[in-house]
Each structure stands twice: as structure tokens, then as C-alpha cells.
Scaffold this active site. Sequence first.
Site, PDB file in Angstrom:
ATOM      1  N   LYS A  46       0.840  -1.212   0.000  1.00 46.91           N
ATOM      2  CA  LYS A  46       0.000   0.000   0.000  1.00 46.91           C
ATOM      3  C   LYS A  46       0.870   1.255   0.000  1.00 46.91           C
ATOM      4  O   LYS A  46       2.077   1.171   0.292  1.00 46.91           O
ATOM      5  CB  LYS A  46      -0.912  -0.025   1.233  1.00 46.91           C
ATOM      6  CG  LYS A  46      -0.170  -0.018   2.567  1.00 46.91           C
ATOM      7  CD  LYS A  46      -1.096  -0.364   3.734  1.00 46.91           C
ATOM      8  CE  LYS A  46      -0.334  -0.396   5.052  1.00 46.91           C
ATOM      9  NZ  LYS A  46      -1.171  -0.880   6.162  1.00 46.91           N
ATOM     10  N   TYR A 258      15.609  30.128  10.371  1.00 43.42           N
ATOM     11  CA  TYR A 258      14.354  30.754  10.796  1.00 43.42           C
ATOM     12  C   TYR A 258      14.223  30.787  12.311  1.00 43.42           C
ATOM     13  O   TYR A 258      14.570  29.815  12.995  1.00 43.42           O
ATOM     14  CB  TYR A 258      13.160  29.951  10.263  1.00 43.42           C
ATOM     15  CG  TYR A 258      12.846  30.175   8.810  1.00 43.42           C
ATOM     16  CD1 TYR A 258      12.526  31.444   8.336  1.00 43.42           C
ATOM     17  CD2 TYR A 258      12.831  29.111   7.916  1.00 43.42           C
ATOM     18  CE1 TYR A 258      12.209  31.641   6.996  1.00 43.42           C
ATOM     19  CE2 TYR A 258      12.515  29.293   6.583  1.00 43.42           C
ATOM     20  CZ  TYR A 258      12.208  30.557   6.126  1.00 43.42           C
ATOM     21  OH  TYR A 258      11.897  30.739   4.812  1.00 43.42           O
TER      22      TYR A 258
HETATM   23  C1  LIG Z   1      -0.409  -1.937   6.790  1.00 42.06           C
HETATM   24  C2  LIG Z   1      -0.993  -3.224   7.154  1.00 42.06           C
HETATM   25  C3  LIG Z   1      -0.196  -4.386   7.202  1.00 42.06           C
HETATM   26  C4  LIG Z   1       1.312  -4.347   7.083  1.00 42.06           C
HETATM   27  O1  LIG Z   1       1.849  -3.927   8.316  1.00 42.06           O
HETATM   28  P1  LIG Z   1       3.429  -3.824   8.582  1.00 42.06           P
HETATM   29  O2  LIG Z   1       3.515  -3.458  10.019  1.00 42.06           O
HETATM   30  O3  LIG Z   1       3.932  -2.753   7.676  1.00 42.06           O
HETATM   31  O4  LIG Z   1       4.032  -5.131   8.278  1.00 42.06           O
HETATM   32  C5  LIG Z   1      -0.846  -5.605   7.405  1.00 42.06           C
HETATM   33  N1  LIG Z   1      -2.178  -5.681   7.609  1.00 42.06           N
HETATM   34  C6  LIG Z   1      -2.961  -4.575   7.624  1.00 42.06           C
HETATM   35  C7  LIG Z   1      -4.424  -4.717   7.867  1.00 42.06           C
HETATM   36  C8  LIG Z   1      -2.407  -3.319   7.402  1.00 42.06           C
HETATM   37  O5  LIG Z   1      -3.174  -2.224   7.422  1.00 42.06           O
END
Ligand SMILES: *Cc1c(COP(=O)(O)O)cnc(C)c1O
Length: 365
Positions: A46, A258
Site C-alpha cells: 500500500k 528561521y
Molecule cells: C499496513 C498493514 C499491514 C502491514 O503492516 P506492517 O507493520 O507494515 O508489516 C498488514 N495488515 C494490515 C491490515 C495493514 O493495514
Amino acid sequence: MIAIMMETALTRNSLSELSINLEALAANYHFLAEQSAPSECAAVVKANAYGLGLRAVTRTLEKAGCKTFFVATLDEGLALRNITKKIIYVFAGVTEETNLTFAEASLRPVLNSIQQVKLWNSKGPAAFHLDTGMNRLGLSKKDFLELSVGIANGTTVKPTLILSHLACADEPGNDLNFQQLKTFQELHPTPQSYPRSLSASSGIFLGPQYHFEMVRPGYALYGGNPTKNRPNPMSPVVNLKAKILQCREVARGESVGYGATFRSDKRRQIATIAIGYADGYSRALAQTAYVVINGILAPVAGRISMDLISVDITGIEGVKPGDWAEIIGSTISVDDLANCAGTIGYELLTALGPRHKRIYIGANI
Ligand SMILES: *Cc1c(COP(=O)(O)O)cnc(C)c1O
């Protein structure tokens, strides 16, 4: 080792370089698959594969043997469908508007409510997400038991996967892990009817009882440490460096940047580096972070600007404009830098920004 440079109009003359080591990514996949064997090791890609590039990452993982991918949204699923023919699950699940698009692109929704299960019914394979204690997404225990009756009498289509998500997998001692595990086991104690998946990156390291038939890591694939406060078993994937634009001397009592928050206690040498918060170098890194120049740590001096940071190079020999500073690399890991900003590596990776020249190492993409 082949390196492919991904250039866009925005990065042709880039002052920073983000290298993504696809050989390390493949090695991490093999390591996680080994850790969780005989369970299937899927991959979560994702958010543009945690900011590292969906196409390059997916191709590499496919070649490493990955057969199932997870994304968060329908649009991510559609983008991924153009890259691979493998199984794709979409965490967000379906709505009335998106139902058909899922079916047409052979995407498998992760169904999070009875309403979604009804909407989808018999359009194709789909997963059920069962909430075991995180109270974020997913069917309640009661919803699930109700659906189980439907599955038993044939009015509800069987899911191809049951998944749940751990809230505290990075804390091995946390009771909630065990509670969630128990709930998950009780609700469908045997894999006969459908395969189950509970663990993401950190859950894999809680032990084999957390693996079930499938694990679905994301972060650890990309080199992040899935075992908080212990040595990182993963190979680093990301390297980020930025160019020094200018070196200057500041006198005692003069300020830098800044808000004039950095005041020099003596004559100091300051280097100005071409990276800023628009590149994912968070403003929260002021006063806590450092970069590496000629092998030596140089602390950030003053505030982070949109495009620039200043670092104190007093005592580091021979630094000049055009030299590189390591932002993330062998000295400063993704987890280190995220710690300095008071956040996690996940946020750092997904915020890296579009101005870095991207170099894929070990690529055949
Ligand atoms: C993002 C996500 C994962 C992966 O998690 P990691 O900690 O990056 O391995 C797995 N299952 C769900 C439902 C997620 O939202």
C-alpha cells in the site's frame, strides 16, 4: 549489480538521491518467508509500496516468489492490477459505487462489515476482516458468528481468507497480543474451511502460533525493524543522501535559520544542505537529528526549512559545496531518523517526497 535511475522532469538535476536496494528487498522477502514457513508469505504494498515505488517493488517481490499482495484502496488495487496478475486484496473493502470495478479488475475486497459482505455476495473471491480487539476495521465477533451460520447453510459465500490485525505486535510482552490470538483461534480453530492471516511484520516475530496459513508483512520488507528495541534482523533497503550547497563560518553569538533558534556559542562552521521538510525531512528533526559527512556525525543546527537544513560541521575537515551528506544510510537507519522526529519509520518512508532522484539497485524492472 545493475542500477536503474528513475528520472522525471522534477529530478533531472536533483540535489538528493534516494537509492532503493531491490536485492535487499528480495533478501528480506526470503528471510520473512523462511521465518514464517510453512505459512504463505504475502506482501503489503500500500501507499506506493511504503513510498518506494509500486512497480519496482512488486516486480522484485513477484520474482522472489510472492503470490499474494495487499493494498489499502481500490485505486491502489487498480494500479497494481496493471503491474501483476497475482492475487490482490484491498483492505478498504467495497461500496455500492466500487463493487463492479472490483469484480471487473479481479480485485479481492477485504470485507469489513455485514453490509459489505451482502453488497459483494457471490461476485468473486473475497476476504473477511475480523476485529479481534483493535476496534478499527472489521466484523465484530457477533457479526462473524452470524455470517458463519449463513456460510453453513449456503446463503453466504465462503471467504477465501480470514484476516485480523494485531494492535501491539511490536510489544511482545503486551497482553493484548495473546487476547487477540485467542479470539482469532476460537472463532475458527481449524484451517479446513478457509486460510487465516493474523500477522504483519512484527507479528511474525511473536512466534509460529501467530503465523496461521498466511503472514502479510510490509514494513520489514522495506528494511524497517519489526523487533522494536532489539537489533534489526532485516537488510537495509533505503539510502538517502543530499548535497551540500554552501559552507560558511558563523561568529560567536550569531544565529542560524528561521526564528534564530540556533545561536553559536563560539566560532562555528555551518554547512547548508539541499533537503527540507518538502522532501520528508520533518520539522520535528530540528535539534535532535544529525547527518553524516566524511564519516562524522554533524548535528542539525536550527530549524528545518522547506528545501534546506543547516548542520554544524565544526571540526570536520575538508567539507566543500557539492559533497554529499548521508541522511539515511549505514550510520543512520530509517528507524533512527524516525526516532529523532518522534515518529515511526513507516511515516518517514511514506513522506519521502518527489524531489529525490530515485535509483533502483539490483534492478531488472
Ligand atoms: C499496513 C498493514 C499491514 C502491514 O503492516 P506492517 O507493520 O507494515 O508489516 C498488514 N495488515 C494490515 C491490515 C495493514 O493495514
